[in-house]
Design a protein around this motif. Sequence first.
Motif, PDB file in Angstrom:
ATOM      1  N   LEU A 166      34.918  -3.632  84.781  1.00 52.93           N
ATOM      2  CA  LEU A 166      35.858  -3.306  85.852  1.00 52.93           C
ATOM      3  C   LEU A 166      35.138  -2.565  86.978  1.00 52.93           C
ATOM      4  O   LEU A 166      35.318  -2.862  88.167  1.00 52.93           O
ATOM      5  CB  LEU A 166      36.991  -2.441  85.280  1.00 52.93           C
ATOM      6  CG  LEU A 166      38.308  -2.409  86.057  1.00 52.93           C
ATOM      7  CD1 LEU A 166      38.954  -3.781  86.091  1.00 52.93           C
ATOM      8  CD2 LEU A 166      39.281  -1.409  85.450  1.00 52.93           C
ATOM      9  N   GLY A 185      46.740 -11.860  81.611  1.00 51.14           N
ATOM     10  CA  GLY A 185      47.814 -11.866  82.610  1.00 51.14           C
ATOM     11  C   GLY A 185      48.245 -10.452  82.878  1.00 51.14           C
ATOM     12  O   GLY A 185      48.223  -9.648  81.951  1.00 51.14           O
ATOM     13  N   PRO A 186      48.597 -10.143  84.114  1.00 51.84           N
ATOM     14  CA  PRO A 186      48.695 -11.057  85.249  1.00 51.84           C
ATOM     15  C   PRO A 186      47.332 -11.628  85.625  1.00 51.84           C
ATOM     16  O   PRO A 186      46.310 -10.959  85.467  1.00 51.84           O
ATOM     17  CB  PRO A 186      49.216 -10.155  86.383  1.00 51.84           C
ATOM     18  CG  PRO A 186      48.753  -8.788  86.010  1.00 51.84           C
ATOM     19  CD  PRO A 186      48.861  -8.760  84.511  1.00 51.84           C
ATOM     20  N   LEU A 243      41.214 -10.939  88.083  1.00 53.79           N
ATOM     21  CA  LEU A 243      42.068 -10.718  86.911  1.00 53.79           C
ATOM     22  C   LEU A 243      41.902 -11.837  85.899  1.00 53.79           C
ATOM     23  O   LEU A 243      42.569 -12.866  85.957  1.00 53.79           O
ATOM     24  CB  LEU A 243      43.530 -10.580  87.341  1.00 53.79           C
ATOM     25  CG  LEU A 243      43.818  -9.418  88.293  1.00 53.79           C
ATOM     26  CD1 LEU A 243      45.296  -9.383  88.672  1.00 53.79           C
ATOM     27  CD2 LEU A 243      43.396  -8.090  87.692  1.00 53.79           C
ATOM     28  N   ASP A 291      45.538  -1.353  84.718  1.00 56.30           N
ATOM     29  CA  ASP A 291      44.383  -0.899  85.486  1.00 56.30           C
ATOM     30  C   ASP A 291      44.587   0.570  85.894  1.00 56.30           C
ATOM     31  O   ASP A 291      45.668   0.935  86.353  1.00 56.30           O
ATOM     32  CB  ASP A 291      44.272  -1.789  86.743  1.00 56.30           C
ATOM     33  CG  ASP A 291      42.951  -1.600  87.477  1.00 56.30           C
ATOM     34  OD1 ASP A 291      42.609  -0.448  87.810  1.00 56.30           O
ATOM     35  OD2 ASP A 291      42.270  -2.602  87.724  1.00 56.30           O
ATOM     36  N   PRO A 292      43.562   1.414  85.726  1.00 54.76           N
ATOM     37  CA  PRO A 292      43.729   2.830  86.123  1.00 54.76           C
ATOM     38  C   PRO A 292      44.220   2.962  87.569  1.00 54.76           C
ATOM     39  O   PRO A 292      45.013   3.861  87.870  1.00 54.76           O
ATOM     40  CB  PRO A 292      42.311   3.405  85.975  1.00 54.76           C
ATOM     41  CG  PRO A 292      41.587   2.473  85.066  1.00 54.76           C
ATOM     42  CD  PRO A 292      42.231   1.132  85.170  1.00 54.76           C
ATOM     43  N   ALA A 293      43.764   2.088  88.444  1.00 53.18           N
ATOM     44  CA  ALA A 293      44.198   2.163  89.845  1.00 53.18           C
ATOM     45  C   ALA A 293      45.690   1.846  89.970  1.00 53.18           C
ATOM     46  O   ALA A 293      46.389   2.402  90.821  1.00 53.18           O
ATOM     47  CB  ALA A 293      43.369   1.202  90.706  1.00 53.18           C
ATOM     48  N   ARG A 314      40.171  -6.732  92.507  1.00 53.67           N
ATOM     49  CA  ARG A 314      39.911  -7.103  91.124  1.00 53.67           C
ATOM     50  C   ARG A 314      39.873  -8.615  90.973  1.00 53.67           C
ATOM     51  O   ARG A 314      40.479  -9.336  91.767  1.00 53.67           O
ATOM     52  CB  ARG A 314      41.027  -6.591  90.209  1.00 53.67           C
ATOM     53  CG  ARG A 314      41.232  -5.094  90.221  1.00 53.67           C
ATOM     54  CD  ARG A 314      40.041  -4.345  89.668  1.00 53.67           C
ATOM     55  NE  ARG A 314      40.412  -2.972  89.342  1.00 53.67           N
ATOM     56  CZ  ARG A 314      39.604  -1.935  89.530  1.00 53.67           C
ATOM     57  NH1 ARG A 314      38.396  -2.097  90.060  1.00 53.67           N
ATOM     58  NH2 ARG A 314      39.997  -0.725  89.198  1.00 53.67           N
ATOM     59  N   PRO A 332      44.476  -0.835  97.098  1.00 51.68           N
ATOM     60  CA  PRO A 332      43.925  -0.995  95.747  1.00 51.68           C
ATOM     61  C   PRO A 332      42.551  -1.642  95.772  1.00 51.68           C
ATOM     62  O   PRO A 332      42.268  -2.462  96.656  1.00 51.68           O
ATOM     63  CB  PRO A 332      44.941  -1.915  95.051  1.00 51.68           C
ATOM     64  CG  PRO A 332      45.699  -2.572  96.142  1.00 51.68           C
ATOM     65  CD  PRO A 332      45.640  -1.683  97.340  1.00 51.68           C
ATOM     66  N   PRO A 333      41.690  -1.295  94.818  1.00 47.14           N
ATOM     67  CA  PRO A 333      40.383  -1.964  94.722  1.00 47.14           C
ATOM     68  C   PRO A 333      40.575  -3.446  94.435  1.00 47.14           C
ATOM     69  O   PRO A 333      41.564  -3.854  93.843  1.00 47.14           O
ATOM     70  CB  PRO A 333      39.718  -1.268  93.527  1.00 47.14           C
ATOM     71  CG  PRO A 333      40.842  -0.669  92.749  1.00 47.14           C
ATOM     72  CD  PRO A 333      41.925  -0.350  93.727  1.00 47.14           C
ATOM     73  N   GLU A 342      38.515  -7.823  85.372  1.00 46.67           N
ATOM     74  CA  GLU A 342      39.382  -7.379  84.278  1.00 46.67           C
ATOM     75  C   GLU A 342      39.430  -8.442  83.183  1.00 46.67           C
ATOM     76  O   GLU A 342      39.778  -9.587  83.451  1.00 46.67           O
ATOM     77  CB  GLU A 342      40.800  -7.113  84.788  1.00 46.67           C
ATOM     78  CG  GLU A 342      41.731  -6.661  83.667  1.00 46.67           C
ATOM     79  CD  GLU A 342      43.144  -6.333  84.139  1.00 46.67           C
ATOM     80  OE1 GLU A 342      43.341  -5.218  84.631  1.00 46.67           O
ATOM     81  OE2 GLU A 342      44.040  -7.194  84.044  1.00 46.67           O
ATOM     82  N   LEU A 358      46.664  -5.845  91.071  1.00 48.01           N
ATOM     83  CA  LEU A 358      45.889  -5.142  90.053  1.00 48.01           C
ATOM     84  C   LEU A 358      46.499  -5.507  88.703  1.00 48.01           C
ATOM     85  O   LEU A 358      47.662  -5.907  88.630  1.00 48.01           O
ATOM     86  CB  LEU A 358      46.017  -3.622  90.243  1.00 48.01           C
ATOM     87  CG  LEU A 358      45.316  -3.025  91.452  1.00 48.01           C
ATOM     88  CD1 LEU A 358      45.788  -1.584  91.667  1.00 48.01           C
ATOM     89  CD2 LEU A 358      43.806  -3.060  91.264  1.00 48.01           C
ATOM     90  N   GLY A 359      45.745  -5.343  87.636  1.00 49.06           N
ATOM     91  CA  GLY A 359      46.325  -5.493  86.308  1.00 49.06           C
ATOM     92  C   GLY A 359      47.333  -4.376  86.045  1.00 49.06           C
ATOM     93  O   GLY A 359      47.228  -3.293  86.631  1.00 49.06           O
ATOM     94  N   HIS A 360      48.300  -4.627  85.173  1.00 47.17           N
ATOM     95  CA  HIS A 360      49.353  -3.630  84.944  1.00 47.17           C
ATOM     96  C   HIS A 360      48.876  -2.449  84.102  1.00 47.17           C
ATOM     97  O   HIS A 360      49.605  -1.483  83.936  1.00 47.17           O
ATOM     98  CB  HIS A 360      50.593  -4.286  84.329  1.00 47.17           C
ATOM     99  CG  HIS A 360      50.355  -4.907  82.992  1.00 47.17           C
ATOM    100  ND1 HIS A 360      49.553  -6.010  82.821  1.00 47.17           N
ATOM    101  CD2 HIS A 360      50.806  -4.592  81.761  1.00 47.17           C
ATOM    102  CE1 HIS A 360      49.524  -6.350  81.550  1.00 47.17           C
ATOM    103  NE2 HIS A 360      50.264  -5.505  80.880  1.00 47.17           N
TER     104      HIS A 360
END
Lengths: 392, 392
Positions: free
Chosen positions: A324, A16-17, A12, B37-39, A10, A7-8, A330, B33-35
């Motif tokens: 992003l 949340g998360p 955050l 997030d496109p990824a 991030r 995954p890229p 994010e 990653l965020g829940h």
Amino acid sequence: MIKQLNPPRRILMGPGPSDVHPAVLQSMATPLLGHLDPAFLEIMNETMDLLRQVYQTENKVTLAMSGTGSAGMETLFVNLVEPGDKVIIGVNGLFGQRMVDVALRCGAEVIQVEGAWGDIIRPEKVEEVLQQHKDIKLVAVVHAETSTGVRQPLQELSEIVHRHHALFVCDMVTSIGGIPTKIDEYGIDAAYSGTQKCLSAPPGLAPVTLSPRALEVSANRKSKVQSWYLDLSMIQNYWGEERFYHHTAPITMIYSLRKALRLIVDEGLENVFHRHALYGRALHAGLEAMGLELLVNEKHRLHQLTAVRIPTNIQDVEVRKRLLQKYGLEIGGGLGELKGKIWRIGLMGYNARQENVTYALAAIEDVLREHGYHFISGAALEAANRYIRENE
Amino acid sequence: MIKQLNPPRRILMGPGPSDVHPAVLQSMATPLLGHLDPAFLEIMNETMDLLRQVYQTENKVTLAMSGTGSAGMETLFVNLVEPGDKVIIGVNGLFGQRMVDVALRCGAEVIQVEGAWGDIIRPEKVEEVLQQHKDIKLVAVVHAETSTGVRQPLQELSEIVHRHHALFVCDMVTSIGGIPTKIDEYGIDAAYSGTQKCLSAPPGLAPVTLSPRALEVSANRKSKVQSWYLDLSMIQNYWGEERFYHHTAPITMIYSLRKALRLIVDEGLENVFHRHALYGRALHAGLEAMGLELLVNEKHRLHQLTAVRIPTNIQDVEVRKRLLQKYGLEIGGGLGELKGKIWRIGLMGYNARQENVTYALAAIEDVLREHGYHFISGAALEAANRYIRENE
């Protein structure tokens, strides 16, 4: 063909998360113990001890449910409410609305006490309803409304609720580990939270705590708890001395929670709260110096989650996408009636640091400028840093 | 003072959790990653793709619920059953009993079809009940009974159930990734499983799959699903194209599931099943060569989980304690009516290997000898290795 997990990176800083502390991430690579292994039962005991410290309670039943924060919400309602029970729910954001939905599915008669999105629930409005109805079983409010960034004062409300012999239930998903929860001092009967906000652990567990009074209400139910998975009478027997098998505990998640709690206790709760206040307020100062308007007035504003109004003529989704893409940053959009109107910026747990304040303000400044929003260059960082210098 | 997390090293050969594959453990240290997030949404898509392959289905709704296997069980019952619905549940072990409990809490009228613990549910007994009652909504059985080691044949039963226009629901907690599940080929309408058995991931997610027919039944409900947390109509919208926020997905757990499924798909499902069969049967041969009696007859015996009768005059708990202390080896005791009568030995997922067969047989031989049980030295390993040589 499905590729390697990669995954890229991030940062955050949404609602949340939040970023997981690196030491917590590492703890999750620990090989498993069996869920009935004496060594694991000891780890559960330690986790409960730590959780009591962070919740600021001596409640024996202070444990982690095997689901996310919303499972914690459902746990309290299915165990405390029976069909036909009257409950009051404070609704000033999405998570109050969610409590209403959950309580209705338990067969409760729900009386909503509303507050504006961005404001608190007024204690006197709750008291009015309690005076009109003599048989309210519980009153529930959200301590830290994740959809608005409002901090609900609890002490006065708790006194009112108890004067009317009801239980006081709090959503503490976004407050635990970020601002004082003071379960025992305020006399909160039951609370639930999540792990992915100020605890800086991954989402997947719901720490709950119940006072002896709440447990008594639950023990005296006439009907069975409608959820087997969330039935505390059985779950207590697994986490308690009986160690009776209920379901297989999510072992790795509990490792991560134990580690996350230990980091907080080692730093010292008061230091952790101070850190959230310091950097949260520095962020507020920085955003305001950019000419942005904060949704919540200062008195009821959370440190760990800040709602800021989107300036006129600025496109919500495009700015967030750009943050992003360009910065790996994010932030959150608005929910419900605040969709498209606010951004939500989190500084939770591990992320409540100088690094994140500086990076977020600089990134937001740059992207807003790209989108045609103008203000004095460098003012945001200067204001934030001044606040930190004067208050750390 | 709470110490550093440093659990003793175990070899988990009980009924689950089993040892997590080292690559899966590593994947859990991946930053979040965020829940939304496109990824991450892409990772969810990939996880569903992989899950379909391992479940052997093309069901669109094939996703991971945010709880352990028991939450998967509850998911299917709360979504498919409404108060007053008649259901048939096959009960030949603890997990059939659990389904009865869960279904009753949904207000179902439950008709139990019983089988001896250690035997299967006889299809003709199910058919009898279906002929007596014309309005059965669903029939549920356990594919791999974790409490007994029985493998339930599904094909004939599925045909019977569908001939009577009911839904066929299977508990596949211990079967997924260990023996063929063939959701589409057998016409199974809904199934749930866990991650901590043959998938070699940690406990904490419940992969479920529902056929279009099951989804239609759920979509046509008159009453609301009693659980908000497990309401598939909303969860589908998060995992589906809508990507509508429901609850915060347990991101790290999904990383681990994706990794675990990918290891299985890369090895090849048929190879994985063969490996479980080979080493499972080798273990059977070894245990029998030690003079021990297996609970389940060969025809209905699982490869991944073996129930073996505790010899007369041998103390259940003492032997298991000694295995844990001396060898770090966890095997399971009996549950319910088999408590104190059997041990349950798992060879699941990553653990279905020569190394584990050899180590477990050698350790059990040594500890049984310490406890006064006598048999020909070395016979167990010889029998197991002979089986492997002749069948690999």
